[in-house]
Design a protein around this motif. Structure first.
Motif, PDB file in Angstrom:
ATOM      1  N   ILE A  82       0.857  -1.188   0.000  1.00 57.01           N
ATOM      2  CA  ILE A  82       0.000   0.000   0.000  1.00 57.01           C
ATOM      3  C   ILE A  82       0.895   1.240   0.000  1.00 57.01           C
ATOM      4  N   HIS A  83       0.801   2.034  -1.042  1.00 58.45           N
ATOM      5  CA  HIS A  83       1.705   3.175  -1.210  1.00 58.45           C
ATOM      6  C   HIS A  83       1.389   4.311  -0.243  1.00 58.45           C
ATOM      7  N   GLY A  84       2.377   5.161  -0.033  1.00 59.27           N
ATOM      8  CA  GLY A  84       2.199   6.358   0.760  1.00 59.27           C
ATOM      9  C   GLY A  84       1.758   7.529  -0.107  1.00 59.27           C
ATOM     10  N   GLY A  85       1.760   8.725   0.509  1.00 63.45           N
ATOM     11  CA  GLY A  85       1.368   9.917  -0.225  1.00 63.45           C
ATOM     12  C   GLY A  85       0.419  10.806   0.548  1.00 63.45           C
ATOM     13  N   SER A  86       0.532  10.778   1.881  1.00 62.91           N
ATOM     14  CA  SER A  86      -0.251  11.679   2.748  1.00 62.91           C
ATOM     15  C   SER A  86      -1.754  11.494   2.606  1.00 62.91           C
ATOM     16  N   TRP A  87      -2.191  10.302   2.234  1.00 59.81           N
ATOM     17  CA  TRP A  87      -3.603   9.976   2.025  1.00 59.81           C
ATOM     18  C   TRP A  87      -4.222  10.778   0.873  1.00 59.81           C
ATOM     19  N   THR A  88      -3.406  11.523   0.125  1.00 56.46           N
ATOM     20  CA  THR A  88      -3.925  12.362  -0.958  1.00 56.46           C
ATOM     21  C   THR A  88      -3.330  12.026  -2.318  1.00 56.46           C
ATOM     22  N   GLY A  89      -2.249  11.273  -2.373  1.00 59.87           N
ATOM     23  CA  GLY A  89      -1.600  10.993  -3.656  1.00 59.87           C
ATOM     24  C   GLY A  89      -0.822   9.701  -3.587  1.00 59.87           C
ATOM     25  N   GLY A  90       0.201   9.615  -4.436  1.00 54.64           N
ATOM     26  CA  GLY A  90       0.999   8.403  -4.516  1.00 54.64           C
ATOM     27  C   GLY A  90       0.436   7.452  -5.549  1.00 54.64           C
ATOM     28  N   SER A  91       1.140   6.351  -5.771  1.00 60.74           N
ATOM     29  CA  SER A  91       0.754   5.416  -6.814  1.00 60.74           C
ATOM     30  C   SER A  91       1.281   4.023  -6.490  1.00 60.74           C
ATOM     31  N   LYS A  92       0.589   3.005  -6.995  1.00 58.86           N
ATOM     32  CA  LYS A  92       1.077   1.637  -6.877  1.00 58.86           C
ATOM     33  C   LYS A  92       2.445   1.474  -7.508  1.00 58.86           C
ATOM     34  N   ARG A  93       2.767   2.346  -8.430  1.00 58.60           N
ATOM     35  CA  ARG A  93       4.100   2.335  -9.037  1.00 58.60           C
ATOM     36  C   ARG A  93       5.185   2.476  -7.974  1.00 58.60           C
ATOM     37  N   ASP A  94       4.878   3.213  -6.905  1.00 57.40           N
ATOM     38  CA  ASP A  94       5.847   3.414  -5.829  1.00 57.40           C
ATOM     39  C   ASP A  94       6.122   2.129  -5.052  1.00 57.40           C
ATOM     40  N   SER A  95       5.249   1.124  -5.192  1.00 64.60           N
ATOM     41  CA  SER A  95       5.383  -0.120  -4.429  1.00 64.60           C
ATOM     42  C   SER A  95       6.053  -1.238  -5.204  1.00 64.60           C
ATOM     43  N   ARG A  96       6.392  -1.015  -6.466  1.00 64.78           N
ATOM     44  CA  ARG A  96       6.972  -2.089  -7.269  1.00 64.78           C
ATOM     45  C   ARG A  96       8.308  -2.559  -6.717  1.00 64.78           C
ATOM     46  N   TYR A  97       9.041  -1.649  -6.097  1.00 65.57           N
ATOM     47  CA  TYR A  97      10.376  -2.010  -5.608  1.00 65.57           C
ATOM     48  C   TYR A  97      10.304  -3.072  -4.527  1.00 65.57           C
ATOM     49  N   PHE A  98       9.129  -3.214  -3.891  1.00 72.74           N
ATOM     50  CA  PHE A  98       8.908  -4.291  -2.937  1.00 72.74           C
ATOM     51  C   PHE A  98       8.133  -5.444  -3.573  1.00 72.74           C
ATOM     52  N   ALA A  99       7.103  -5.104  -4.337  1.00 72.36           N
ATOM     53  CA  ALA A  99       6.184  -6.128  -4.824  1.00 72.36           C
ATOM     54  C   ALA A  99       6.862  -7.102  -5.775  1.00 72.36           C
ATOM     55  N   ILE A 100       7.668  -6.610  -6.695  1.00 71.38           N
ATOM     56  CA  ILE A 100       8.285  -7.485  -7.681  1.00 71.38           C
ATOM     57  C   ILE A 100       9.318  -8.410  -7.029  1.00 71.38           C
ATOM     58  N   PRO A 101      10.258  -7.895  -6.224  1.00 72.62           N
ATOM     59  CA  PRO A 101      11.187  -8.819  -5.550  1.00 72.62           C
ATOM     60  C   PRO A 101      10.485  -9.843  -4.664  1.00 72.62           C
ATOM     61  N   MET A 102       9.371  -9.455  -4.032  1.00 73.86           N
ATOM     62  CA  MET A 102       8.688 -10.411  -3.167  1.00 73.86           C
ATOM     63  C   MET A 102       8.061 -11.537  -3.983  1.00 73.86           C
ATOM     64  N   ALA A 103       7.571 -11.219  -5.178  1.00 75.58           N
ATOM     65  CA  ALA A 103       7.077 -12.286  -6.050  1.00 75.58           C
ATOM     66  C   ALA A 103       8.215 -13.224  -6.436  1.00 75.58           C
ATOM     67  N   LYS A 104       9.405 -12.666  -6.608  1.00 74.13           N
ATOM     68  CA  LYS A 104      10.559 -13.495  -6.939  1.00 74.13           C
ATOM     69  C   LYS A 104      10.956 -14.393  -5.775  1.00 74.13           C
ATOM     70  N   GLU A 105      10.496 -14.067  -4.575  1.00 73.68           N
ATOM     71  CA  GLU A 105      10.744 -14.929  -3.412  1.00 73.68           C
ATOM     72  C   GLU A 105       9.773 -16.112  -3.363  1.00 73.68           C
ATOM     73  N   GLY A 106       8.769 -16.095  -4.234  1.00 73.19           N
ATOM     74  CA  GLY A 106       7.857 -17.229  -4.292  1.00 73.19           C
ATOM     75  C   GLY A 106       6.457 -16.965  -3.796  1.00 73.19           C
ATOM     76  N   TYR A 107       6.087 -15.692  -3.648  1.00 71.67           N
ATOM     77  CA  TYR A 107       4.758 -15.341  -3.163  1.00 71.67           C
ATOM     78  C   TYR A 107       3.955 -14.651  -4.254  1.00 71.67           C
ATOM     79  N   ILE A 108       2.627 -14.731  -4.158  1.00 74.73           N
ATOM     80  CA  ILE A 108       1.803 -13.802  -4.923  1.00 74.73           C
ATOM     81  C   ILE A 108       1.995 -12.430  -4.292  1.00 74.73           C
ATOM     82  N   SER A 109       2.157 -11.435  -5.111  1.00 80.66           N
ATOM     83  CA  SER A 109       2.461 -10.099  -4.608  1.00 80.66           C
ATOM     84  C   SER A 109       1.637  -9.085  -5.389  1.00 80.66           C
ATOM     85  N   ALA A 110       1.104  -8.092  -4.684  1.00 82.01           N
ATOM     86  CA  ALA A 110       0.244  -7.111  -5.341  1.00 82.01           C
ATOM     87  C   ALA A 110       0.587  -5.707  -4.864  1.00 82.01           C
ATOM     88  N   ALA A 111       0.472  -4.759  -5.783  1.00 76.75           N
ATOM     89  CA  ALA A 111       0.614  -3.335  -5.466  1.00 76.75           C
ATOM     90  C   ALA A 111      -0.688  -2.653  -5.865  1.00 76.75           C
TER      91      ALA A 111
END
Length: 284
Positions: free
Chosen positions: A67-96
């Protein structure tokens, strides 16, 4: 986790961040559902990453949602890819996920595009979408962990603490644990929507939800953070988790500000990431 393993993970993060600047997914070996809708609002979109082709996943699997940050007013799932993609590579379903946010309308600063309760609803809908997509693909999902940065950390903690397993408000996938990074916790906002279509009457203070049933928690705070002060948000939550004997890990990033990106704190990143893997083994 070995240093070599973490180094490979860190290189993946750097590649994801670099390619994200150009709007590119770095996803070799993964199955990706990009920009799928989990609701009717244009902000209700998410990316789901599988560690392999669905037909190759023959055992029940666990999931992470970021779940991305952004002061409850902005931000994007794009900001979470740096976690979501590596975690999928660890063997989990991962979502941003994206979610409905508050307005930045300067002329009407108290107007809320979305209430806090609606943000909670979006998390439920996004988790349900993961479950539905997995079911459609013939994949069974056991449990899920929520991870959030800043305002997203607040939402992750608030959701996990208020949607306890075995209660009427239980998440669509049972929650194994939650990670709040630089997360505001001791916050109070409740502003009615002037359009008359609801108000933000949900208690926004994470501290008020802590109990003996609270899910295991990982917390990360920065000593030099000028937005979210550990003394106000991190320490009180840590003390309550102690009081209720909730399993938790608390990591202090001594050199970083709100972004947690100071190179001298690389070791803390390694420890926090290792804790996530340990918690996955313990609580999934």
């Amino acid at each position: 986790m070995t240093l070599l393993h973490f180094a490979k993970h860190f290189v993946t993060i750097l590649l994801v961040l670099l390619m994200a600047e150009f709007g590119v997914h770095y996803t070799p070996g993964l199955t990706v559902y990009a920009d799928i809708s989990y609701g009717e609002d244009e902000k209700q979109t998410m990316d789901i990453y599988y560690p392999d082709e669905p037909e190759n996943i023959n055992e029940p699997i666990d999931a992470f949602i970021f779940i991305h940050g952004g002061s409850w007013t902005g931000g994007s799932k794009r900001d979470s890819r740096y976690f979501a993609i590596p975690m999928a590579k660890e063997g989990y379903i991962s979502a941003a996920m994206n979610y409905r946010t508050k307005s930045r309308d300067i002329e009407n600063p108290e107007y809320y595009d979305a209430t806090l309760a609606e943000m909670m609803e979006d998390i439920s809908l996004a988790i349900a979408k993961i479950k539905d997509q997995a079911t459609e693909d013939g994949v069974a999902v056991n449990k899920i962990a929520l991870v959030g940065d800043s305002a997203g950390g607040h939402l992750a903690l608030l959701y996990a603490y208020s949607h306890l397993n075995g209660t009427p408000d239980e998440a669509p996938i049972p929650i194994g644990f939650v990670v709040g990074r630089i997360a505001p916790t001791n916050v109070n906002f409740s502003v009615p929507r002037p359009d008359g279509f609801g108000d933000d009457s949900m208690d926004s203070n994470v501290l008020n939800y802590v109990s003996a049933d609270t899910p295991p928690t990982i917390l990360c705070y920065a000593t030099k953070d000028e937005l979210v002060f550990p003394e106000i948000h991190g320490f009180p939550l840590r003390d309550l988790l102690d009081e209720f004997e909730v399993p938790y890990e608390y990591y202090t990033f001594s050199f970083s500000g709100h972004t947690l990106l100071h190179p001298f704190d690389l070791g803390q990143h390694q420890k926090a990431y290792s804790s996530m893997m340990d918690y996955a083994n313990l609580y999934f």
